[in-house]
Design an enzyme around this catalytic site. Sequence first.
Site, PDB file in Angstrom:
ATOM      1  N   CYS A  47      -0.749   1.802  -4.904  1.00  0.00           N
ATOM      2  CA  CYS A  47      -1.463   3.030  -5.249  1.00  0.00           C
ATOM      3  C   CYS A  47      -0.459   4.182  -5.389  1.00  0.00           C
ATOM      4  O   CYS A  47       0.493   4.278  -4.612  1.00  0.00           O
ATOM      5  CB  CYS A  47      -2.500   3.359  -4.181  1.00  0.00           C
ATOM      6  N   HIS A  94       0.851  -1.189   0.000  1.00  0.00           N
ATOM      7  CA  HIS A  94       0.000   0.000   0.000  1.00  0.00           C
ATOM      8  C   HIS A  94       0.886   1.239   0.000  1.00  0.00           C
ATOM      9  O   HIS A  94       1.883   1.301   0.729  1.00  0.00           O
ATOM     10  CB  HIS A  94      -0.907   0.013   1.230  1.00  0.00           C
TER      11      HIS A  94
END
Length: 380
Positions: free
Chosen positions: A187, A145
């Site tokens: 991301c 992440h």
Amino acid sequence: MIVQFVALLLLNLLQIIAAESSHTNNWAVLISTSRFWFNYRHTANVLGIYRSVKRLGIPDSQIILMIADDYACNSRNLFPGTVFDNADRALDLYGEEIEIDYKGYEVTVEAFIRLLTERVPENTPASKRLLTNERSNILIYMTGHGGDGFIKFQDAEELSSEDLADAIEQIHQHKRYNEILFMVDTCQANSLYTKIYSPNVLAIGSSEVGTSSYSHHADIDIGVAVIDRFTFSNLEFLENRVDSKSKLTMQDLINSYNPYEIHSTPGVQPINLRRSPDDILITDFFGNVRDIELHSEKINWMLPGENTTKPSIKRNSFVFQAQNDMQDDGKGFGISNLKSFLPPTRELKYKKHPISRIISAVVCISFSIGFPYYASKYLK
């Protein structure tokens, strides 16, 4: 002065040509920075890449595998001891004799930076060290992440793009790599390589700044997503189209990216790269440099004195005769013509650069003509 300038220019060209031929070994640093069951797909991502680089020839001794959580042994895993990256569960990625070098709480920002920069304790085993040199190509693959300019570790700390850039620069200053392929699936992944300034780095990210990366599909029985879309796209290309002798390039891989299928826009950034992605083979990072051929055929070796007639040795349907040269005169085993008896060995052939010889000759001539003139005029 003109002659001197030309000579220096030619010397620089020679250095570039020498550098292009200096790649002798490949290393891979593969890391999943996430933990907790719902991040199962990140470990599947990294194990999929791990399997591909092993299939293409990079040995475990040159792969550093870092996994932040043990999903195979998680109590929620309906299939204990396994990790799958596809809902059909055709391939158990955890059953391929994997060697995890850093796991659990060993996977930290500090451990990662120390690994890259070789600032590890003296008693650190070789399996936990990146023992590269100036002739090493390094694949760094990260998944987890992230956000604008960082990637999270263990949901507790962050690695910033500045820290990553400084670590790579330290590797460069210590002459511990030839080229680096930095690939990240998270991301806002493209923000993680924007601060890198060291030479000969090809950076590829899964998503632009301000956008997310998405999972590909879930397994109903496992209960979570099993792989991300960007990594799925890479593995689909690597597993279906690339083998150890492939001539496909990094540009071919980049051209295969479909933003519609990936649901994000991958980024590609050559950073002070001396070669175009069109000239970089995929196996320059994902495969082994040495071309190794394994033979399963049996060889009927004869012991001294067992057969005095001409013994034949079959290897790959080719017959070699010992020409009665095998002797045992009481002084030991002797072979007068070793090449005719032993199985053949493949000669190592290196690419020649005839242009470098021409340039060397031009440089020598330039110096021999220009230096006396320069010395007589300016060094009196």
